[in-house]
Design a protein around this motif. Structure first.
Motif, mmCIF file in Angstrom:
data_model
loop_
_atom_site.group_PDB
_atom_site.id
_atom_site.type_symbol
_atom_site.label_atom_id
_atom_site.label_comp_id
_atom_site.label_asym_id
_atom_site.label_seq_id
_atom_site.Cartn_x
_atom_site.Cartn_y
_atom_site.Cartn_z
ATOM 1 N N GLY A 163 38.759 2.453 17.355
ATOM 2 C CA GLY A 163 37.379 2.379 16.876
ATOM 3 C C GLY A 163 36.979 3.565 16.022
ATOM 4 N N VAL A 164 36.319 3.285 14.899
ATOM 5 C CA VAL A 164 35.807 4.353 14.033
ATOM 6 C C VAL A 164 34.296 4.465 14.094
ATOM 7 N N SER A 165 33.626 3.383 14.548
ATOM 8 C CA SER A 165 32.174 3.443 14.727
ATOM 9 C C SER A 165 31.765 2.331 15.688
ATOM 10 N N TYR A 166 30.571 2.498 16.254
ATOM 11 C CA TYR A 166 30.051 1.456 17.136
ATOM 12 C C TYR A 166 28.546 1.518 17.126
ATOM 13 N N GLU A 167 27.958 0.412 17.572
ATOM 14 C CA GLU A 167 26.511 0.363 17.745
ATOM 15 C C GLU A 167 26.196 -0.473 18.972
ATOM 16 N N ILE A 168 25.169 -0.089 19.653
ATOM 17 C CA ILE A 168 24.680 -0.862 20.791
ATOM 18 C C ILE A 168 23.668 -1.855 20.235
ATOM 19 N N LEU A 169 23.898 -3.131 20.488
ATOM 20 C CA LEU A 169 23.019 -4.166 19.951
ATOM 21 C C LEU A 169 21.842 -4.391 20.877
ATOM 22 N N LYS A 170 20.714 -4.644 20.318
ATOM 23 C CA LYS A 170 19.489 -4.859 21.100
ATOM 24 C C LYS A 170 19.311 -6.302 21.428
#
Length: 187
Positions: free
Chosen positions: A180-187
């Motif tokens: 993984g190079v980036s991630y986001e927590i989805l709402k």
């Protein structure tokens, strides 16, 4: 998608919004579920992908491994944080997370198992997880039954390799993870 507007420009905001929504739909189509990624893993190996699923676990030792579940706890993808990403935060756990990265294949064959056994006998095998056999989340990601010892895990892999050789002629098991190079927590 090209949109034409009249000279007055009165529709620009509406058209830009429609164009943004269309681009978002295209972006959404390129995001794979854990189930899709596991089903299509081989041809995607080495490619940049985006995957999303429920984060079920982050390893306590540095937060550099995240486990993402698909439609069941038998469909799990391991995500390894690259130096670029750093570490995953605890807010990920029990949240829907989207990760960008490169899909990698991990092969377990007889040579790998012999080396593992040597490390065990020399007590130099890497330790991961809280139990004697290793991390339960990692075992689930590899479709293993939870084992009591590392040797039971090795024996289980040997049995699975023999079964695969008989069915497909392949003397190894393939597992996949995402660097993984980036991630986001989805709402």
């Amino acid at each position: 998608m090209a949109l034409m507007t009249a000279c007055g420009g009165g529709n620009n905001r509406q058209n830009n919004t429609a164009e943004s929504e269309a681009q978002e739909e295209v972006a959404q189509e390129n995001v794979l579920s854990v189930d899709q990624l596991l089903a299509e893993a081989q041809p995607l190996t080495g490619k940049q992908i985006e995957v999303e699923g429920i984060c079920t676990h982050i390893c306590k030792h540095g937060g550099r491994k995240l486990f993402m579940m698909g439609s069941s706890d038998k469909k799990v993808m391991q995500i390894l944080a690259t130096d670029e990403l750093g570490a995953f935060t605890e807010e990920c756990v029990n949240s829907m997370v989207r990760v960008k990265g490169t899909l990698k294949e991990d092969r377990i064959d007889e040579a790998y198992l012999v080396e593992w056994e040597q490390q065990l006998s020399q007590q130099t095998a890497p330790k991961h997880g809280d139990g004697k056999a290793g991390c339960d989340s990692e075992m689930k990601a590899r479709g293993e039954a939870v084992a009591a010892t590392m040797q039971q895990r090795i024996d289980g892999f040997r049995k699975r390799i023999a079964e695969r050789k008989e069915k497909e002629g392949k003397e190894y098991l393939s597992f996949y993870h995402v660097d993984g190079v980036s991630y986001e927590i989805l709402k």
